[in-house]
Design a protein around this motif. Structure first.
Motif, PDB file in Angstrom:
ATOM      1  N   GLY A  68       0.808  -1.214   0.000  1.00  0.00           N
ATOM      2  CA  GLY A  68       0.000   0.000   0.000  1.00  0.00           C
ATOM      3  C   GLY A  68       0.839   1.261   0.000  1.00  0.00           C
ATOM      4  O   GLY A  68       0.561   2.217  -0.733  1.00  0.00           O
ATOM      5  N   LYS A  71       2.623   1.804  -3.296  1.00  0.00           N
ATOM      6  CA  LYS A  71       1.674   2.362  -4.261  1.00  0.00           C
ATOM      7  C   LYS A  71       1.450   3.853  -4.003  1.00  0.00           C
ATOM      8  O   LYS A  71       1.346   4.647  -4.944  1.00  0.00           O
ATOM      9  CB  LYS A  71       0.344   1.604  -4.164  1.00  0.00           C
ATOM     10  CG  LYS A  71      -0.581   1.810  -5.363  1.00  0.00           C
ATOM     11  CD  LYS A  71      -1.686   0.792  -5.331  1.00  0.00           C
ATOM     12  CE  LYS A  71      -3.006   1.485  -5.154  1.00  0.00           C
ATOM     13  NZ  LYS A  71      -4.144   0.579  -5.097  1.00  0.00           N
ATOM     14  N   ASP A  72       1.382   4.249  -2.727  1.00  0.00           N
ATOM     15  CA  ASP A  72       1.245   5.667  -2.376  1.00  0.00           C
ATOM     16  C   ASP A  72       2.371   6.492  -2.991  1.00  0.00           C
ATOM     17  O   ASP A  72       2.137   7.569  -3.553  1.00  0.00           O
ATOM     18  CB  ASP A  72       1.262   5.849  -0.847  1.00  0.00           C
ATOM     19  CG  ASP A  72      -0.038   5.424  -0.189  1.00  0.00           C
ATOM     20  OD1 ASP A  72      -1.032   5.238  -0.926  1.00  0.00           O
ATOM     21  OD2 ASP A  72      -0.052   5.251   1.038  1.00  0.00           O
ATOM     22  N   PHE A 103      -3.647  -8.695  -2.052  1.00  0.00           N
ATOM     23  CA  PHE A 103      -2.735  -7.727  -2.630  1.00  0.00           C
ATOM     24  C   PHE A 103      -2.323  -8.046  -4.071  1.00  0.00           C
ATOM     25  O   PHE A 103      -1.383  -7.460  -4.581  1.00  0.00           O
ATOM     26  CB  PHE A 103      -1.470  -7.603  -1.764  1.00  0.00           C
ATOM     27  CG  PHE A 103      -1.726  -6.931  -0.446  1.00  0.00           C
ATOM     28  CD1 PHE A 103      -2.187  -5.633  -0.394  1.00  0.00           C
ATOM     29  CD2 PHE A 103      -1.503  -7.601   0.742  1.00  0.00           C
ATOM     30  CE1 PHE A 103      -2.425  -5.004   0.814  1.00  0.00           C
ATOM     31  CE2 PHE A 103      -1.735  -6.989   1.962  1.00  0.00           C
ATOM     32  CZ  PHE A 103      -2.191  -5.689   2.000  1.00  0.00           C
ATOM     33  N   ASP A 106      -2.401  -5.001  -6.312  1.00  0.00           N
ATOM     34  CA  ASP A 106      -1.315  -4.072  -5.979  1.00  0.00           C
ATOM     35  C   ASP A 106      -0.001  -4.565  -6.576  1.00  0.00           C
ATOM     36  O   ASP A 106       0.778  -3.779  -7.130  1.00  0.00           O
ATOM     37  CB  ASP A 106      -1.177  -3.938  -4.462  1.00  0.00           C
ATOM     38  CG  ASP A 106      -2.304  -3.132  -3.851  1.00  0.00           C
ATOM     39  OD1 ASP A 106      -3.031  -2.463  -4.611  1.00  0.00           O
ATOM     40  OD2 ASP A 106      -2.468  -3.177  -2.629  1.00  0.00           O
TER      41      ASP A 106
END
Length: 399
Positions: A68, A71-72, A103, A106
């Motif tokens: 996460g 990806k940010d 995930f 992602d």
């Protein structure tokens, strides 16, 4: 680049910041004499701008990241997506759990940002069809498969003396205190992990044991990341400590010389029981594991009966122990008890073995509330009951 994961703990975030930090710490040791190479960690729970400044100010040849947060940065950090095109090595660690926790998308998106001309390493405890699919996506067609577990290898839990105890919920805290007190007296270098079902139950148990003057540290997903890091580091380096934990410490975390792992309540499943147990008996050392269940949780034993687990005599807790625990529970804040009751209800409502019969679930929850000093189960916000699917269930009070 090392890619690590985040998990969910009964619907709440359970970051694997600990594993990421361990990987980064080991990488820094290896780079001790290579000052021009740098390691950076980007994980959920920290401020994005702070990580952005750190990566700009310091060299970063090895990046340890949760999906996460990675990806940010790809989406929000100027120039990051350009820099990542220079990646030469991609490591997917514990790929089976990454996929289990949803995930896959992602991972697929992250892979689109990095060059195809790279080395890729994928590690997984199990090899499912989905693992094969992600392998085809992330790796070259001619990748090599290496099985690191040879037939006949002894698993960690085989070195642990495993026992279980069965007692009513009202005796769980007194039995836990009695077992810990005796273990502390017998081993001056004790190092114990007590696993509880949820973060809020963990907090309650830690507060009760602290009131009883045991040397307690607590760790769970409701603690700040800095607090969790501090406690984890202290427990790793010290002896003479009892760590009361949710499953944030159950998998992959390396705490040396743990003498006892005690699990209180129903584990999520067989795998979780084994991972918790694996915090002791490591690196060829012996360990001890105790599972404490209520009579209506005994069905779980059928899932682990091949693991050499045997029944231990339930301690006959004397009246002085029970009185001391009762007084300790009385001194714990009401808010902690109410939060523990709500979390306990949510956990067992999500468990297949207890969520089918709602009337029985309510009765068991009342038994738990009495065990933590609540004569009347507290009211639960209507919105929470709706999310649990327990609206208008007789016996549950709403607020």
């Amino acid at each position: 680049m090392f890619l690590q994961k985040r998990r969910q703990e009964q619907g709440k975030q359970l970051p694997f910041w600990e594993l990421a930090n361990q990987l980064a710490a080991e990488a820094r040791k290896l780079l001790k004499y290579h000052r021009s190479l740098g390691v950076q960690v980007v994980i959920g729970g920290t401020r994005l701008p702070q990580e952005q400044r750190s990566m700009q100010a310091n060299p970063c040849q090895i990046l340890v990241a949760t999906p996460g947060r990675l990806k940010d940065h790809l989406e929000n950090t100027p120039g990051f997506s350009t820099r990542i095109r220079g990646v030469k090595v991609l490591v997917l660690d514990e790929a089976d759990r990454l996929l289990d926790m949803g995930f896959r998308r992602d991972i697929e998106k992250i892979i689109t940002f990095i060059p195809k001309d790279r080395q890729t390493l994928l590690f997984s405890a199990t090899v499912s069809e989905e693992i094969h699919q992600i392998s085809h996506l992330a790796m070259r067609k001619d990748y090599d498969f290496i099985n690191a577990v040879q037939e006949g290898d002894e698993e960690t839990h085989a070195q642990v003396n495993q026992t279980y105890m069965v007692a009513p919920l009202g005796l769980h805290l007194p039995i836990l205190y009695d077992v810990l007190k005796k273990h502390v007296a017998e081993d001056a270098e004790y190092k114990v992990i007590v696993f509880c079902t949820t973060a809020m139950v963990t907090r309650l148990v830690a507060e009760v044991l602290s009131q009883l003057k045991l040397n307690i540290r607590e760790i769970h997903s409701r603690k700040t990341q800095s607090a969790r890091t501090k406690v984890s580091d202290e427990f790793r380096k010290s002896k003479g400590l009892i760590l009361v934990s949710s499953d944030v410490s159950a998998r992959g975390v390396d705490y040396p010389d743990v003498t006892l792992v005690m699990q209180v309540g129903l584990p999520a499943d067989r795998e979780q029981y084994i991972h918790r147990l694996g915090r002791t008996g490591r690196k060829g050392k012996e360990g001890q594991g105790i599972l404490l269940l209520a009579p209506w949780e005994m069905h779980f034993l059928s899932t682990v009966n091949d693991l050499s687990i045997s029944e231990a005599a339930t301690p006959s807790v004397d009246s002085s122990i029970q009185a001391a625990v009762k007084d300790a529970v009385r001194r714990v804040e009401m808010k902690s008890k109410e939060s523990a009751y709500q979390a306990w209800l949510g956990y067992y409502n999500s468990h297949k073995a207890t969520n089918r019969d709602k009337a029985r679930l309510v009765m068991l929850a009342e038994e738990f509330s009495q065990s933590i000093g609540l004569a009347v189960p507290p009211a639960i916000p209507k919105q929470i009951l709706r999310k649990m699917g327990l609206s208008n269930v007789p016996g549950l009070r709403s607020s």
